[in-house]
Enzyme design. Structure first.
Site, mmCIF file in Angstrom:
data_model
loop_
_atom_site.group_PDB
_atom_site.id
_atom_site.type_symbol
_atom_site.label_atom_id
_atom_site.label_comp_id
_atom_site.label_asym_id
_atom_site.label_seq_id
_atom_site.Cartn_x
_atom_site.Cartn_y
_atom_site.Cartn_z
ATOM 1 N N TYR A 143 0.819 -1.213 0.000
ATOM 2 C CA TYR A 143 0.000 0.000 0.000
ATOM 3 C C TYR A 143 0.860 1.273 0.000
ATOM 4 C CZ TYR A 143 -3.939 -3.063 1.201
ATOM 5 O OH TYR A 143 -4.902 -4.056 1.205
ATOM 6 N N LYS A 194 3.350 -15.199 1.552
ATOM 7 C CA LYS A 194 3.281 -15.981 0.308
ATOM 8 C C LYS A 194 4.722 -16.243 -0.131
ATOM 9 C CE LYS A 194 0.232 -16.814 -2.340
ATOM 10 N NZ LYS A 194 -0.392 -18.159 -2.589
ATOM 11 N N ASP A 227 -3.204 -17.821 1.347
ATOM 12 C CA ASP A 227 -4.423 -18.418 0.777
ATOM 13 C C ASP A 227 -4.919 -19.560 1.663
ATOM 14 O OD1 ASP A 227 -2.033 -19.625 0.029
ATOM 15 O OD2 ASP A 227 -2.787 -20.382 -1.884
ATOM 16 N N ASP A 251 -5.108 -6.915 6.025
ATOM 17 C CA ASP A 251 -6.320 -6.173 5.696
ATOM 18 C C ASP A 251 -7.446 -7.165 5.394
ATOM 19 O OD1 ASP A 251 -8.070 -4.223 4.879
ATOM 20 O OD2 ASP A 251 -6.953 -3.610 3.108
ATOM 21 N N ASP A 255 -10.568 -8.772 8.181
ATOM 22 C CA ASP A 255 -11.998 -8.619 7.879
ATOM 23 C C ASP A 255 -12.690 -9.977 7.858
ATOM 24 O OD1 ASP A 255 -11.978 -5.899 7.746
ATOM 25 O OD2 ASP A 255 -12.785 -5.772 5.713
#
Ligand code: NAD
Length: 370
Positions: A143, A194, A227, A251, A255
């Site tokens: 980001y 990852k 994942d 992020d 959620d």
């Protein structure tokens, strides 16, 4: 008597002032009945600050935030300010606050209160007793990484670019926060990356592991691909205790974990900076929810996320774990007693207003300490 703690309250916009009004009552209760007391300074942020000063965060408020022992924030934003230029938008005030205070670790607990297990998105037996802490890196990664932007290519088509970038120091400081928190819980950390497809993920994994080996030998550290973590969170969420991950994965996963618990109006968060030698650590506590323009001014807002954010402050800024538990137990007992704001109403429970929910938590605090 312990020192008086300096708090900055930034109630913000929409339902922010409504839920923070309830938190002020809890603060007043602590001042009166507990060993810790608070000196409260108030300030404006977001749209409220824009309306008064033409900017979503003034230099004075920023200075107050840096001088406070902790900042408690309500929410920012709303349709009134949607048309403003990017730099003046209410959300910019909050983002600037996080950046200027260098709040690199975002703590998002996902806790299911006993009486709320039936309201969760998963089968009750999967979430009953759930207590996960997600520690997300907040001011680095894709980001913020450079280069970034949208560019035109010679053939007239366009290319969008963002860069995932982490340094040793950025990884280790957030991993340290996760290990310290895990040390006060069950001692289990799962680091998520990852590393199978990203070099930044390889570095993440190596640095987290080496910090664990050097400084936190008692922590049981595992690694998981992001994942797989997304899948495991809905398959068997109780396998996790503390999860530490980067900005973007955090992020998304926080959620996802939040939805395991039922309602947005119940979710607290903390954002922490680096601890100084004297034990001071810049910190901001806020509910995860936004300003809820659809219910503003109706006495409908659920104040529990704001109460639980206050409890996080007691635990993480002031090492008052027992006092934090007191607030959390009061919230749990009120829920068990069947009181619900509209957003968490279930069959067989009673619908109450923001104010009545505040009354009930205060009454419960009194009972628990009688
Ligand atoms: P929101 O969280 O404000 O609301 C989403 C839904 O949840 C709404 O139906 C709302 O009524 C309900 N809700 C949220 N909090 C509640 C509470 N405490 N009690 C009862 N119901 C509650 O998200 P949104 O609608 O996407 O955004 C509204 C505004 O808030 C936007 O301007 C957005 O930018 C801003 N926002 C701010 C923050 C923040 O301050 N950290 C976070 C998210 C959104």
């Amino acid at each position: 008597m312990p020192a008086r703690k300096k708090l900055l309250i930034l109630a913000g916009d929409g339902i922010g002032p409504e839920v923070m009004a309830q938190v002020r009552r809890v603060i007043a209760w602590f001042d009166r009945f507990r060993v810790v007391s608070f000196g409260v300074v108030e300030g404006l942020v977001g749209g409220a600050s824009f309306d008064a000063h033409g900017t979503p965060l003034t230099e004075e408020t920023l200075a107050d935030a840096k001088a406070a022992d902790a900042v408690l924030l309500g929410a920012v934003g709303g349709p009134k300010w949607d048309g403003l230029p990017f730099e003046s938008k209410p959300e910019r005030g909050l983002l600037r606050l996080r950046k200027e205070m260098a709040l690199f670790a975002n703590l998002r607990p996902a806790i299911v209160f006993e009486s709320m297990a039936e309201a969760a998105a998963l089968r009750p037996e999967l979430v009953r007793g759930l207590d996960i802490m997600i520690v997300r890196e907040l001011i680095g990664g894709i980001y913020f990484g450079e280069p970034r932007g949208i560019e035109e290519l010679p053939d007239g088509s366009r290319r969008g670019v963002n860069t995932q970038v982490y340094t040793t120091e950025e990884i280790r400081r957030v991993a340290r926060v996760a290990f310290e928190i895990a040390g006060k819980r069950t001692g289990k950390v799962c680091s998520v990356d990852k590393a199978n497809v990203m070099e930044s993920g390889v570095l993440w994994r190596e640095e987290v592991q080496s910090l664990r080996d050097e400084e936190f030998p008692d922590i049981a550290l595992t690694h998981m691909y992001a994942d797989n973590c997304a899948m495991q969170l809905v398959r068997e969420p109780k396998q996790f205790d503390v999860i530490v991950t980067d900005n973007m994965f955090g992020d998304i996963l926080s959620d996802e974990a939040a939805m395991l618990t039922g309602s947005l109006g119940m979710l607290p968060s903390a954002s922490l900076g680096a601890a100084s030698g004297k034990g001071y650590r810049p910190a901001l506590y806020e509910p995860v929810h936004g300003s809820a323009p659809d219910i503003v001014g109706k006495n409908l807002a659920n104040p529990l996320a704001a109460f639980l954010s206050f409890a996080m402050m007691l635990r993480h800024s002031f090492a008052l774990g027992d006092e934090a538990e007191l607030v959390e137990t009061a919230v749990g007992n009120v829920l068990a007693g069947g009181m619900r704001t509209a957003d968490i109403l279930q069959p067989g429970t009673a619908k109450v207003s923001t104010l009545v929910m505040g009354d009930a938590v205060l009454r419960e605090l009194g009972k628990l300490t009688a």
